[in-house]
Design a protein around this motif. Sequence first.
Motif, PDB file in Angstrom:
ATOM      1  N   UNK A 155       0.783  -1.343   0.058  1.00 23.74           N
ATOM      2  CA  UNK A 155       0.126  -0.015   0.038  1.00 23.74           C
ATOM      3  C   UNK A 155       0.678   1.202   0.041  1.00 23.74           C
ATOM      4  N   UNK A 156       0.366   2.140  -0.873  1.00 20.11           N
ATOM      5  CA  UNK A 156       1.236   3.526  -0.853  1.00 20.11           C
ATOM      6  C   UNK A 156       0.158   4.434  -1.225  1.00 20.11           C
ATOM      7  N   UNK A 157       0.611   5.699  -0.961  1.00 29.08           N
ATOM      8  CA  UNK A 157      -0.386   7.075  -0.916  1.00 29.08           C
ATOM      9  C   UNK A 157      -0.621   7.269  -2.599  1.00 29.08           C
ATOM     10  N   UNK A 158      -1.812   7.143  -3.037  1.00 28.65           N
ATOM     11  CA  UNK A 158      -2.059   7.437  -4.396  1.00 28.65           C
ATOM     12  C   UNK A 158      -2.959   8.613  -4.278  1.00 28.65           C
ATOM     13  N   UNK A 159      -3.327   9.386  -3.419  1.00 28.50           N
ATOM     14  CA  UNK A 159      -4.168  10.642  -3.726  1.00 28.50           C
ATOM     15  C   UNK A 159      -4.204  11.342  -2.422  1.00 28.50           C
ATOM     16  N   UNK A 160      -4.030  12.563  -2.609  1.00 31.13           N
ATOM     17  CA  UNK A 160      -3.882  13.492  -1.185  1.00 31.13           C
ATOM     18  C   UNK A 160      -4.732  14.911  -1.384  1.00 31.13           C
ATOM     19  N   UNK A 161      -5.528  15.020  -0.494  1.00 30.81           N
ATOM     20  CA  UNK A 161      -6.445  16.200  -0.426  1.00 30.81           C
ATOM     21  C   UNK A 161      -6.194  17.263   0.670  1.00 30.81           C
ATOM     22  N   UNK A 162      -6.309  18.412   0.589  1.00 28.07           N
ATOM     23  CA  UNK A 162      -5.798  19.398   1.706  1.00 28.07           C
ATOM     24  C   UNK A 162      -6.930  20.470   2.063  1.00 28.07           C
ATOM     25  N   UNK A 190      -8.042   5.819   3.873  1.00 30.56           N
ATOM     26  CA  UNK A 190      -7.791   7.120   4.116  1.00 30.56           C
ATOM     27  C   UNK A 190      -7.321   7.295   5.636  1.00 30.56           C
ATOM     28  N   UNK A 191      -6.203   8.444   5.650  1.00 27.84           N
ATOM     29  CA  UNK A 191      -5.958   8.760   6.994  1.00 27.84           C
ATOM     30  C   UNK A 191      -5.801  10.324   6.827  1.00 27.84           C
ATOM     31  N   UNK A 192      -5.963  10.825   7.923  1.00 29.13           N
ATOM     32  CA  UNK A 192      -6.079  12.321   7.952  1.00 29.13           C
ATOM     33  C   UNK A 192      -5.194  12.866   9.202  1.00 29.13           C
ATOM     34  N   UNK A 193      -4.460  13.974   9.016  1.00 28.82           N
ATOM     35  CA  UNK A 193      -3.740  14.612  10.170  1.00 28.82           C
ATOM     36  C   UNK A 193      -4.077  16.034  10.309  1.00 28.82           C
ATOM     37  N   UNK A 194      -4.025  17.085  11.544  1.00 24.22           N
ATOM     38  CA  UNK A 194      -4.372  18.232  11.404  1.00 24.22           C
ATOM     39  C   UNK A 194      -3.059  18.895  11.959  1.00 24.22           C
ATOM     40  N   UNK A 195      -2.933  20.145  11.260  1.00 23.21           N
ATOM     41  CA  UNK A 195      -1.753  21.092  11.696  1.00 23.21           C
ATOM     42  C   UNK A 195      -2.115  22.408  12.021  1.00 23.21           C
ATOM     43  N   UNK A 196      -1.803  22.867  13.153  1.00 24.02           N
ATOM     44  CA  UNK A 196      -2.004  24.388  13.267  1.00 24.02           C
ATOM     45  C   UNK A 196      -1.555  25.238  12.270  1.00 24.02           C
ATOM     46  N   UNK A 245      -4.068  31.044  14.585  1.00 22.26           N
ATOM     47  CA  UNK A 245      -4.976  30.087  15.184  1.00 22.26           C
ATOM     48  C   UNK A 245      -6.087  29.340  14.109  1.00 22.26           C
ATOM     49  N   UNK A 246      -5.675  29.155  13.043  1.00 25.29           N
ATOM     50  CA  UNK A 246      -6.278  28.360  11.774  1.00 25.29           C
ATOM     51  C   UNK A 246      -5.803  26.856  12.026  1.00 25.29           C
ATOM     52  N   UNK A 247      -6.493  26.007  11.111  1.00 27.13           N
ATOM     53  CA  UNK A 247      -6.004  24.622  11.036  1.00 27.13           C
ATOM     54  C   UNK A 247      -5.930  24.189   9.539  1.00 27.13           C
ATOM     55  N   UNK A 248      -5.063  23.380   9.480  1.00 23.42           N
ATOM     56  CA  UNK A 248      -5.043  22.767   8.128  1.00 23.42           C
ATOM     57  C   UNK A 248      -4.839  21.114   8.068  1.00 23.42           C
ATOM     58  N   UNK A 249      -6.005  20.838   7.616  1.00 18.90           N
ATOM     59  CA  UNK A 249      -6.307  19.109   7.457  1.00 18.90           C
ATOM     60  C   UNK A 249      -5.691  18.487   6.161  1.00 18.90           C
ATOM     61  N   UNK A 250      -4.871  17.396   6.325  1.00 18.86           N
ATOM     62  CA  UNK A 250      -4.452  16.884   5.162  1.00 18.86           C
ATOM     63  C   UNK A 250      -4.769  15.268   5.450  1.00 18.86           C
ATOM     64  N   UNK A 251      -5.561  14.827   4.217  1.00 18.08           N
ATOM     65  CA  UNK A 251      -6.202  13.437   4.306  1.00 18.08           C
ATOM     66  C   UNK A 251      -5.506  12.757   2.902  1.00 18.08           C
ATOM     67  N   UNK A 252      -4.804  11.477   3.069  1.00 14.85           N
ATOM     68  CA  UNK A 252      -4.208  10.789   2.305  1.00 14.85           C
ATOM     69  C   UNK A 252      -4.959   9.411   2.129  1.00 14.85           C
ATOM     70  N   UNK A 253      -4.964   8.887   0.721  1.00 17.82           N
ATOM     71  CA  UNK A 253      -5.630   7.493   0.376  1.00 17.82           C
ATOM     72  C   UNK A 253      -4.741   6.662  -0.073  1.00 17.82           C
ATOM     73  N   UNK A 254      -4.634   5.334   0.683  1.00 19.53           N
ATOM     74  CA  UNK A 254      -3.684   4.504   0.243  1.00 19.53           C
ATOM     75  C   UNK A 254      -4.282   3.335  -0.167  1.00 19.53           C
ATOM     76  N   UNK A 255      -3.636   2.518  -1.193  1.00 21.78           N
ATOM     77  CA  UNK A 255      -3.934   1.329  -1.657  1.00 21.78           C
ATOM     78  C   UNK A 255      -2.874   0.589  -2.346  1.00 21.78           C
ATOM     79  N   UNK A 256      -3.018  -0.575  -2.646  1.00 19.93           N
ATOM     80  CA  UNK A 256      -2.045  -1.326  -3.476  1.00 19.93           C
ATOM     81  C   UNK A 256      -2.211  -1.010  -4.820  1.00 19.93           C
ATOM     82  N   UNK A 257      -1.260  -0.455  -5.581  1.00 18.12           N
ATOM     83  CA  UNK A 257      -1.449  -0.051  -6.789  1.00 18.12           C
ATOM     84  C   UNK A 257      -1.342  -1.041  -7.932  1.00 18.12           C
ATOM     85  N   UNK A 258      -2.322  -1.009  -8.625  1.00 17.67           N
ATOM     86  CA  UNK A 258      -2.374  -2.085  -9.768  1.00 17.67           C
ATOM     87  C   UNK A 258      -2.677  -1.230 -11.087  1.00 17.67           C
ATOM     88  N   UNK A 259      -2.576  -1.864 -12.337  1.00 17.86           N
ATOM     89  CA  UNK A 259      -2.642  -1.469 -13.517  1.00 17.86           C
ATOM     90  C   UNK A 259      -4.200  -1.189 -13.716  1.00 17.86           C
TER      91      UNK A 259
END
Length: 495
Positions: free
Chosen positions: A165-172, A192-198, A202-216
Amino acid sequence: MARDYTGKCLDFRKNCGLSIVLILMMTGGAAGQHVKVEAEVESYPGQIIKLRCQFTDSEGIRLTQVSWIWEPKEEGQRENIAVFHPTFGESYPDSAMKGRVSFIHGSLENPSIQITDVRMTDEGKYICEYATYPSGNEQGTTTLVMLAMPKNSVSPVTVTEGTSPVVVARCESADGRPEAEITWETEVNGQATATSVEGAENTMTVVSEYRLVPTAEDDGKAITCLVSHRTQGESQRLPMKLSIEYLPKVRIEGYDMDWYMGRTNVVLTCVATGNPEPTNITWRAVPGPMPDTVLVRENRMTVLKVDEAVNTTFVCEAQNRLGAGMDQVGPVITERPKVDPAIGTIIGVVIGVLLLLVIIGVAIFMIRKWQRDAENGDGPPKYKPPPPMKAEGSTEMLNKSQDPLTETRPHGPMYYEATGEPATDLDANDEENGYTVGAPSGWDDSAQGVDVDTESEALPPYSDTPDHEASRDMAQDPGALSPSARGFVSPAMYV
């Protein structure tokens, strides 16, 4: 009354604790209702906000002073930002809001304030607190929610086909307030996994990454990032397509397994897919060189005429940045063409359809024929047939001869009714027993002086002869019957 109730509570120590708690809750709730404020206020950076406060139902209560206290959302120390005293007036202690906060009305009954140039760091709780006599301090709290519309984006992550599994898409969702929520919509199987960064102010930035085993097979499939935020009326949809690199996949199309001697213009097509897209496609024969009757143009190979020279193996190879992929076909050369299985299938279908049409036609013909027969009256009778026809036998004639009152019946056939008791056919019984009509039945007719007519006895009882016609006429006259014709039936008796 509280004192009296407490005295009663001393008598009932088991219920004392619960009663005191209820009294304190009711007293505190009633006191808190004097200070009227808004529960929550929203604002964007740079705006002006108003925080309203009012003391209601102040009869019998002396208002001494009112203060505004700010409690930051993040853990921090409370600060007095504004104080009003009816004698000493307004006061603004040192705080992060000094110079931006002020009273609107400047009275104890309505000590509302306003804050200009609101900042993201101003978010928190604002407490309007009254100092009163004799009830003491009473307060109300307003929560300030600072809003910042985030900047949302999505991007594919180009990866190579693999087994892990690797990251194939990223949303911010960047610089938003409050924190945004990110979800995914896709048909591929991943997580999908998400992380939050200040962020700044005092604003917040959220990053979500989508992971899967890449195939053709997953290359180019759709995936959508959905961002939900308080500042948006509905979730923002950010679609994209996955980008998974893989080696070229090659297949040769056009070989129908019917290469026969003399066949012309046979075409083979090399279909190659890959990421990156294949840029170089080549044909070759194994072993040996390409036959002279073969013409190659890009991904198409044309056999101008099938002969022994093309009885070889043809290989198509495609290349991209990652490497090469190939496919091959070894045609079998025959002397005569084969019947195309598709044509055989079509012929079978046609025969089946024709057979079905014939069956339907025969069925229609039989139905119409039956309808015509029914209209013309052919076929089984629609009425009940008459009972079997029988000429007058010797039994009826004998009965008639004994019944002078029986009326004369017309000549011709007679019918038996379906109902009623069947008559005994004496003649038939005589024939079955080997006797002839008019033969002696056990009585000696000669002894009674009766002449026997042997010729009339020899005739069949129902033959259409002149003698039979005469016997029919004689049946009308019972006295004209000979003793032999009467048989053994005795004369009728009348009562």
